[in-house]
Design a protein around this motif. Structure first.
Motif, PDB file in Angstrom:
ATOM      1  N   HIS A 164      37.693  19.044 -58.075  1.00 39.48           N
ATOM      2  CA  HIS A 164      38.927  18.695 -58.791  1.00 39.48           C
ATOM      3  C   HIS A 164      39.918  19.829 -58.586  1.00 39.48           C
ATOM      4  O   HIS A 164      39.684  20.967 -59.044  1.00 39.48           O
ATOM      5  CB  HIS A 164      38.658  18.490 -60.281  1.00 39.48           C
ATOM      6  CG  HIS A 164      38.178  17.117 -60.614  1.00 39.48           C
ATOM      7  ND1 HIS A 164      36.956  16.626 -60.216  1.00 39.48           N
ATOM      8  CD2 HIS A 164      38.778  16.105 -61.308  1.00 39.48           C
ATOM      9  CE1 HIS A 164      36.818  15.378 -60.664  1.00 39.48           C
ATOM     10  NE2 HIS A 164      37.909  15.044 -61.317  1.00 39.48           N
ATOM     11  N   GLU A 208      42.318  19.043 -66.424  1.00 35.09           N
ATOM     12  CA  GLU A 208      43.207  18.249 -65.571  1.00 35.09           C
ATOM     13  C   GLU A 208      43.997  17.216 -66.363  1.00 35.09           C
ATOM     14  O   GLU A 208      44.876  16.547 -65.822  1.00 35.09           O
ATOM     15  CB  GLU A 208      42.409  17.582 -64.450  1.00 35.09           C
ATOM     16  CG  GLU A 208      41.486  16.476 -64.851  1.00 35.09           C
ATOM     17  CD  GLU A 208      40.177  16.943 -65.500  1.00 35.09           C
ATOM     18  OE1 GLU A 208      39.954  18.162 -65.667  1.00 35.09           O
ATOM     19  OE2 GLU A 208      39.400  16.061 -65.875  1.00 35.09           O
ATOM     20  N   TRP A 209      43.692  17.077 -67.652  1.00 35.67           N
ATOM     21  CA  TRP A 209      44.442  16.133 -68.494  1.00 35.67           C
ATOM     22  C   TRP A 209      45.559  16.818 -69.281  1.00 35.67           C
ATOM     23  O   TRP A 209      46.138  16.225 -70.195  1.00 35.67           O
ATOM     24  CB  TRP A 209      43.480  15.423 -69.449  1.00 35.67           C
ATOM     25  CG  TRP A 209      42.928  14.160 -68.876  1.00 35.67           C
ATOM     26  CD1 TRP A 209      42.040  14.063 -67.836  1.00 35.67           C
ATOM     27  CD2 TRP A 209      43.243  12.819 -69.269  1.00 35.67           C
ATOM     28  NE1 TRP A 209      41.765  12.741 -67.573  1.00 35.67           N
ATOM     29  CE2 TRP A 209      42.492  11.954 -68.439  1.00 35.67           C
ATOM     30  CE3 TRP A 209      44.068  12.251 -70.237  1.00 35.67           C
ATOM     31  CZ2 TRP A 209      42.542  10.564 -68.539  1.00 35.67           C
ATOM     32  CZ3 TRP A 209      44.110  10.867 -70.358  1.00 35.67           C
ATOM     33  CH2 TRP A 209      43.370  10.038 -69.509  1.00 35.67           C
ATOM     34  N   HIS A 242      44.995  12.938 -58.270  1.00 32.39           N
ATOM     35  CA  HIS A 242      44.446  12.696 -59.596  1.00 32.39           C
ATOM     36  C   HIS A 242      45.504  12.019 -60.452  1.00 32.39           C
ATOM     37  O   HIS A 242      46.567  11.630 -59.933  1.00 32.39           O
ATOM     38  CB  HIS A 242      43.962  14.015 -60.219  1.00 32.39           C
ATOM     39  CG  HIS A 242      42.946  13.822 -61.291  1.00 32.39           C
ATOM     40  ND1 HIS A 242      43.291  13.760 -62.619  1.00 32.39           N
ATOM     41  CD2 HIS A 242      41.611  13.625 -61.239  1.00 32.39           C
ATOM     42  CE1 HIS A 242      42.211  13.559 -63.345  1.00 32.39           C
ATOM     43  NE2 HIS A 242      41.169  13.473 -62.541  1.00 32.39           N
ATOM     44  N   HIS A 243      45.255  11.871 -61.726  1.00 31.63           N
ATOM     45  CA  HIS A 243      46.193  11.120 -62.581  1.00 31.63           C
ATOM     46  C   HIS A 243      47.579  11.754 -62.597  1.00 31.63           C
ATOM     47  O   HIS A 243      48.563  11.071 -62.887  1.00 31.63           O
ATOM     48  CB  HIS A 243      45.681  11.057 -64.026  1.00 31.63           C
ATOM     49  CG  HIS A 243      44.267  10.612 -64.181  1.00 31.63           C
ATOM     50  ND1 HIS A 243      43.623   9.767 -63.296  1.00 31.63           N
ATOM     51  CD2 HIS A 243      43.340  10.936 -65.129  1.00 31.63           C
ATOM     52  CE1 HIS A 243      42.394   9.570 -63.702  1.00 31.63           C
ATOM     53  NE2 HIS A 243      42.188  10.250 -64.811  1.00 31.63           N
ATOM     54  N   ASP A 301      39.010   5.778 -59.815  1.00 29.95           N
ATOM     55  CA  ASP A 301      38.718   6.262 -61.159  1.00 29.95           C
ATOM     56  C   ASP A 301      39.543   5.542 -62.221  1.00 29.95           C
ATOM     57  O   ASP A 301      40.678   5.143 -61.976  1.00 29.95           O
ATOM     58  CB  ASP A 301      39.033   7.774 -61.225  1.00 29.95           C
ATOM     59  CG  ASP A 301      38.422   8.413 -62.453  1.00 29.95           C
ATOM     60  OD1 ASP A 301      38.843   9.514 -62.837  1.00 29.95           O
ATOM     61  OD2 ASP A 301      37.517   7.794 -63.060  1.00 29.95           O
TER      62      ASP A 301
END
Ligand code: JFZ
Length: 606
Positions: free
Chosen positions: A29, A50-51, A98-99, A196
């Motif tokens: 990640h 990562e959020w 990623h998001h 994901d």
């Protein structure tokens, strides 16, 4: 027979061979969140690093400025791939997007990428792909196909964009599909795309995305989190360790500490021994272990991660044959002494401790041709008996008084069989006289009233979406056996559990019930249960008499409650029943059951 859910593969997935052989992979990640390192304007993000953008609802205009200082000159692709290879990992999955929506490659679809938007100005996926080819590691990409906090039509960012104005199909057409095309045409063969969190995506849209992947690279696998059960294999929840073997092909993504993306303050590093046990535990259930590293903003891999991966690599050097290309333990339950994998006509008994004078296995009907310590090439004495009285097959392997010094626990005892292993699938009293009744082997007695209770599974039910359950379908809101093998969602006193098992030797037993808390929550207890085993009855309050220190309990606190002392006189078929007099409404998990255990009171068994 175990009732663990299976990955509802609507087709036999071609191309899983290398993935099943691999059993162990590296997750990476890495994104703009590494620049935050878990902190934004002096506040540390709770949970996974990562959020941070979503947790603090950081405006995109502010978050994107992180790119100006993202300059990972210390990133060494070859060193990362060598770290994976030396650890015994066979594939590598890196977060391409990623998001946060930031592309970690030279994307022509959006300038919000590492080449155009950062002083680094280079594409790290190019040297990474070259290093993977050089070292024989499968290159794979993680891609968040629904959550995207940068794109107005992506899911999840309701602080910059008006959700009512989203056109998700437009997002798929304008960003997801062209970016996946870039990843699948620009870096050579791709082992798999790790999708994901498929929230808000329809089955048709999941199929569109999957078909695009297969149209460009037919052998590229698609992970379970594409959604709607159409992945080539199933993805378990993060760090989720099932209690027994699952049917179908599954993978557990897992962290070495508690975050995926780099978070400077997260020091919750699991020990190397715990990580090896988790690898062994998952292999014993036929589940792949995708273990994560989170490089920092300079591109460096935390030293704590490197040391642990090196330790795992030493263990894999000696024991990899018991992991690679193996299938799950043929028994539907686990053993107190360790875990078991199978490869064709061979059983690998992976022993957690070095001080066992012998290992006894019950219920194996296939003839044993020999036993050995494969790591040191030493043959072992093995005896196989059939007890007419109990109808039990017993195998006993005698271990040397002193094990070779180079043999570190967990170590492998190999049993070579005359043919494929055939085992007695019922719960059996073990040679040490213990009886373990795991939750996933119980029969659920759901009352008609409970059976009628349903809840709508919303498209935003993360676990439902990830577990591949169809969105917007009603799901029974009654007790069930979850993918983790626990009896969960037990909230009604009208429901109960039952087990059947075989008692080989009469005896007096200490009865303990193991119960589990809701994920990430404290254990609560306070329930009152009734237990019947054969003719023996007892009621008890659920109290935390024993703390379970199993790595698997890492996210789900587990406690044992001493129920009482039970005398069982008659060997043969036996049954047990667990019902609830009172279920504590203060426990969010309800009455969540892991197992019922009967341990012989000293000198009272047999
Ligand atoms: C997702 C991501 O949100 C997270 O950042 C990380 O990438 C992880 C590997 O995957 O998180 C999830 C997704 C699904 C579940 C839990 C966490 N789940 O189904 O329990």
């Amino acid at each position: 027979m175990s009732r663990l859910p299976s990955q509802a593969l609507d087709h036999e997935a071609p191309g899983l061979g290398w993935w099943r052989e691999a059993r162990f992979g590296m997750f990476i990640h890495w994104g703009l969140y590494a620049v935050c390192a878990g902190t934004w304007k002096g506040r540390t993000v709770p949970g996974i690093g990562e959020w941070i953008m979503a947790q603090f609802k950081i405006p995109l205009a502010d978050y994107r400025t992180l790119a100006r200082s993202f300059n990972p000159e210390a990133f060494d692709a070859d060193a990362v791939v060598r770290l994976a290879k030396q650890a015994g990992m066979k594939y590598l999955v890196i977060t391409a997007k990623h998001h946060e929506g930031f592309a970690m490659w030279d994307s022509k679809v959006s300038d919000y990428n590492i080449v155009k938007a950062t002083p680094y100005g280079r594409d790290p996926m190019i040297p990474l792909a070259e290093a993977c080819r050089r070292h024989g590691i499968r290159l794979c990409f993680y891609y968040s196909q629904a959550l995207d906090w940068e794109h107005p039509d992506g899911m999840g960012n309701d602080w910059d964009f008006d959700p009512s104005k989203k056109n998700f199909q437009r997002y798929l057409d304008e960003k997801v599909k062209p970016q996946l095309t870039e990843l699948l045409t620009g870096y050579g063969p791709v082992g798999l795309i790790w999708f994901d969190t498929p929230v808000g995506i329809t089955r048709e849209q999941s199929l569109e995305v999957k078909n695009l992947v297969k149209s460009i690279q037919p052998d590229c696998l698609v992970s379970g989190r594409i959604g709607h059960g159409i992945g080539d294999y199933g993805s378990l929840g993060d760090n989720q360790i099932p209690a027994g073997r699952l049917h179908g092909d599954w993978e557990t993504p897992a962290t070495i500490n508690d975050t995926w993306g780099y978070k400077a303050g997260d020091r919750t590093w699991k020990s190397s021994d715990d990580l090896i046990r988790l690898l062994v535990d998952l292999a014993g259930k036929g589940v792949n272990y995708l273990l994560n590293i989170g490089p920092d903003a300079d591109g460096r891999v935390p030293e704590e991660s490197c040391r642990r991966l090196e330790d795992i690599g030493v263990w894999m050097q000696q024991n990899g044959s018991a992991i690679y290309g193996t299938d799950a333990n043929p028994y539907p339950y686990e053993f107190a002494w360790g875990r078991m994998t199978r490869k064709n006509d061979r059983l690998n008994l992976i022993l957690y401790r070095r001080d066992n004078p012998r290992i006894s296995l019950r219920g194996l009907k296939t003839r044993v041709l020999g036993a050995s310590l494969p790591a040191v090439g030493q043959a072992l004495a093995a005896r196989q008996d059939y007890d007419e009285r109990s109808g039990m097959h017993d195998v006993t392997v005698t271990l040397p008084d002193t094990l070779p010094g180079e043999l570190k626990a967990p170590f492998v005892v190999e049993l070579n069989l005359e043919g494929p292993p055939e085992v007695d699938e019922t719960c059996l009293q073990q040679p040490d006289h213990r009886v373990l009744l795991p939750a996933h082997m119980a029969s659920l007695n759901v009352s008609p009233e409970s059976a009628r209770r349903n809840v709508a599974v919303s498209t935003n039910d993360l676990f439902a979406a990830v577990a591949g359950e169809a969105a917007n379908e009603a799901r029974g809101d009654h007790m069930r056996i979850g993918a983790g093998g626990l009896v969960e969602n037990w909230h009604s006193e009208r429901d109960s559990l039952a087990w059947s098992f075989k008692l080989c030797d009469a005896g007096t037993f200490d009865v303990t019930l193991y119960t589990v808390a809701a994920k990430y929550k404290n254990w609560v207890g306070g329930h009152r249960v009734r237990i019947r085993i054969g003719d023996w009855h007892a009621t008890a309050e659920i109290t935390p008499d024993e703390v379970v220190n199993d790595p698997r309990a890492h996210l789900f606190a587990e406690r044992g409650t001493r129920i009482g002392i039970c005398r069982l006189e008659r060997p043969g078929a036996c049954d047990a029943e667990l019902s609830a007099e009172h279920i504590n409404p203060a426990d969010p998990a309800g009455l969540c059951i892991s197992a019922l255990s009967l341990t012989p009171v000293d000198g009272e068994a047999g």
